[in-house]
Design a protein around this motif. Structure first.
Motif, PDB file in Angstrom:
ATOM      1  N   SER A   1     -22.811   5.039 -17.900  1.00  0.00           N
ATOM      2  CA  SER A   1     -23.953   5.874 -17.542  1.00  0.00           C
ATOM      3  C   SER A   1     -24.679   5.216 -16.381  1.00  0.00           C
ATOM      4  O   SER A   1     -24.467   4.037 -16.101  1.00  0.00           O
ATOM      5  CB  SER A   1     -24.928   6.006 -18.723  1.00  0.00           C
ATOM      6  N   CYS A   2     -25.522   5.986 -15.695  1.00  0.00           N
ATOM      7  CA  CYS A   2     -26.364   5.402 -14.650  1.00  0.00           C
ATOM      8  C   CYS A   2     -27.510   6.349 -14.326  1.00  0.00           C
ATOM      9  O   CYS A   2     -27.390   7.564 -14.480  1.00  0.00           O
ATOM     10  CB  CYS A   2     -25.574   5.071 -13.391  1.00  0.00           C
ATOM     11  N   LYS A   3     -28.620   5.768 -13.901  1.00  0.00           N
ATOM     12  CA  LYS A   3     -29.736   6.557 -13.384  1.00  0.00           C
ATOM     13  C   LYS A   3     -29.338   7.036 -11.995  1.00  0.00           C
ATOM     14  O   LYS A   3     -28.621   6.335 -11.275  1.00  0.00           O
ATOM     15  CB  LYS A   3     -31.005   5.702 -13.280  1.00  0.00           C
ATOM     16  N   PRO A   4     -29.774   8.219 -11.581  1.00  0.00           N
ATOM     17  CA  PRO A   4     -29.444   8.701 -10.240  1.00  0.00           C
ATOM     18  C   PRO A   4     -29.901   7.701  -9.169  1.00  0.00           C
ATOM     19  O   PRO A   4     -31.022   7.205  -9.209  1.00  0.00           O
ATOM     20  CB  PRO A   4     -30.220  10.022 -10.128  1.00  0.00           C
ATOM     21  N   GLY A   5     -28.980   7.376  -8.244  1.00  0.00           N
ATOM     22  CA  GLY A   5     -29.289   6.437  -7.175  1.00  0.00           C
ATOM     23  C   GLY A   5     -29.134   4.981  -7.567  1.00  0.00           C
ATOM     24  O   GLY A   5     -29.448   4.083  -6.786  1.00  0.00           O
ATOM     25  N   PHE A   6     -28.626   4.713  -8.780  1.00  0.00           N
ATOM     26  CA  PHE A   6     -28.460   3.338  -9.262  1.00  0.00           C
ATOM     27  C   PHE A   6     -27.091   3.183  -9.913  1.00  0.00           C
ATOM     28  O   PHE A   6     -26.994   2.779 -11.069  1.00  0.00           O
ATOM     29  CB  PHE A   6     -29.566   2.980 -10.268  1.00  0.00           C
TER      30      PHE A   6
ATOM     31  N   ASP B   1     -22.196   2.513  -6.237  1.00  0.00           N
ATOM     32  CA  ASP B   1     -22.465   2.157  -4.835  1.00  0.00           C
ATOM     33  C   ASP B   1     -23.427   0.979  -4.737  1.00  0.00           C
ATOM     34  O   ASP B   1     -23.234   0.082  -3.915  1.00  0.00           O
ATOM     35  CB  ASP B   1     -23.027   3.356  -4.062  1.00  0.00           C
ATOM     36  N   GLN B   2     -24.441   0.939  -5.575  1.00  0.00           N
ATOM     37  CA  GLN B   2     -25.419  -0.145  -5.543  1.00  0.00           C
ATOM     38  C   GLN B   2     -24.818  -1.422  -6.139  1.00  0.00           C
ATOM     39  O   GLN B   2     -25.143  -2.523  -5.698  1.00  0.00           O
ATOM     40  CB  GLN B   2     -26.691   0.246  -6.303  1.00  0.00           C
ATOM     41  N   LEU B   3     -23.946  -1.280  -7.104  1.00  0.00           N
ATOM     42  CA  LEU B   3     -23.296  -2.421  -7.740  1.00  0.00           C
ATOM     43  C   LEU B   3     -22.352  -3.141  -6.787  1.00  0.00           C
ATOM     44  O   LEU B   3     -22.100  -4.331  -6.919  1.00  0.00           O
ATOM     45  CB  LEU B   3     -22.522  -1.922  -8.965  1.00  0.00           C
TER      46      LEU B   3
ATOM     47  N   SER C   1     -28.256   1.316 -16.128  1.00  0.00           N
ATOM     48  CA  SER C   1     -27.662   2.197 -17.132  1.00  0.00           C
ATOM     49  C   SER C   1     -28.697   3.213 -17.606  1.00  0.00           C
ATOM     50  O   SER C   1     -29.889   3.070 -17.367  1.00  0.00           O
ATOM     51  CB  SER C   1     -27.160   1.358 -18.313  1.00  0.00           C
ATOM     52  N   ASP C   2     -28.206   4.233 -18.285  1.00  0.00           N
ATOM     53  CA  ASP C   2     -29.096   5.278 -18.801  1.00  0.00           C
ATOM     54  C   ASP C   2     -28.498   5.824 -20.089  1.00  0.00           C
ATOM     55  O   ASP C   2     -27.823   6.848 -20.093  1.00  0.00           O
ATOM     56  CB  ASP C   2     -29.245   6.394 -17.759  1.00  0.00           C
ATOM     57  N   GLY C   3     -28.702   5.113 -21.168  1.00  0.00           N
ATOM     58  CA  GLY C   3     -28.126   5.564 -22.433  1.00  0.00           C
ATOM     59  C   GLY C   3     -28.107   4.436 -23.432  1.00  0.00           C
ATOM     60  O   GLY C   3     -28.727   3.393 -23.240  1.00  0.00           O
TER      61      GLY C   3
ATOM     62  N   ASP D   1     -31.902  -0.266 -21.581  1.00  0.00           N
ATOM     63  CA  ASP D   1     -31.036  -0.116 -20.411  1.00  0.00           C
ATOM     64  C   ASP D   1     -30.842  -1.462 -19.732  1.00  0.00           C
ATOM     65  O   ASP D   1     -31.576  -2.411 -19.976  1.00  0.00           O
ATOM     66  CB  ASP D   1     -31.625   0.905 -19.438  1.00  0.00           C
ATOM     67  N   THR D   2     -29.821  -1.522 -18.871  1.00  0.00           N
ATOM     68  CA  THR D   2     -29.486  -2.800 -18.235  1.00  0.00           C
ATOM     69  C   THR D   2     -29.474  -2.681 -16.725  1.00  0.00           C
ATOM     70  O   THR D   2     -29.314  -1.577 -16.184  1.00  0.00           O
ATOM     71  CB  THR D   2     -28.125  -3.308 -18.763  1.00  0.00           C
ATOM     72  N   HIS D   3     -29.666  -3.801 -16.050  1.00  0.00           N
ATOM     73  CA  HIS D   3     -29.490  -3.922 -14.601  1.00  0.00           C
ATOM     74  C   HIS D   3     -28.381  -4.936 -14.345  1.00  0.00           C
ATOM     75  O   HIS D   3     -28.373  -6.006 -14.959  1.00  0.00           O
ATOM     76  CB  HIS D   3     -30.753  -4.473 -13.926  1.00  0.00           C
TER      77      HIS D   3
END
Length: 186
Positions: free
Chosen positions: A36-41, A44-46, A57-59, A151-153
């Protein structure tokens, strides 16, 4: 249980091994997906080589990063950039690394716990006799975050393969700046 040495390498993962030509980054050869991911995160950012951007993440947990290669690939090391000071409860505290041919036969080869990491986390991917693994797929599972965060970064992930010796002959490794500038044959 595997506990890596957690340290920062001047914001460059394994600079010495890359500079001397013993490994190369192969993440661009893989297909990346996220649970999962938040929009814009997202992916590509990883993978953008910018330590200020991140996947979020988003979930529900576990949060998954899937790295799939088109052919069986030799992988020596996985590097993850984490920054507790910036991400606090979003920072992973427990990670599982799994490998296999596909989603259906993944085997956990490393599980690590991190305490307030700041910098590159180096995770060797070696078999029982210390050779780099060969795999079609790597999955990184975030099992827990600091402070019970949901959620995680993850700021960056790099995947490294060993550089093969030349089949033409044994040449010394060129490690000076002058040699490194001209080491590629056109």
């Amino acid at each position: 249980r595997y506990t890596p040495n957690i340290h920062c390498c001047s914001k460059v993962c394994n600079r010495h091994m890359i500079f001397t030509g013993t490994v190369r980054e192969i993440g661009s050869q893989a297909v990346w997906s996220l649970s999962s991911c938040k929009p814009g995160f997202g992916v590509d950012q990883l993978r953008d080589d910018n330590l200020e951007t991140y996947w979020q993440s988003d979930g529900s947990q576990p949060h998954l990063v899937n790295i799939q290669f088109r052919r069986k690939t030799t992988v020596k090391m996985l590097c993850i950039y984490a920054d507790y000071k910036s991400d606090e409860s979003y920072t992973p505290s427990k990670i599982s690394v799994r490998v296999g041919n596909n989603f259906h036969n993944l085997q956990e080869i490393r599980q690590l716990e991190m305490v307030e990491p700041s910098g590159w986390i180096h995770i060797p991917l070696l078999d029982l006799v210390n050779n780099p693994i060969r795999t079609f797929m790597i999955q990184i599972a975030v099992l827990a975050n600091h402070q019970n965060g949901r959620d995680t970064h993850m700021r960056q992930i790099k995947v490294y393969t060993p550089v093969e010796e030349s089949s033409i002959g044994k040449f010394p490794r060129c490690t000076t700046v002058d040699f490194m500038m001209y080491r590629t044959i056109r």
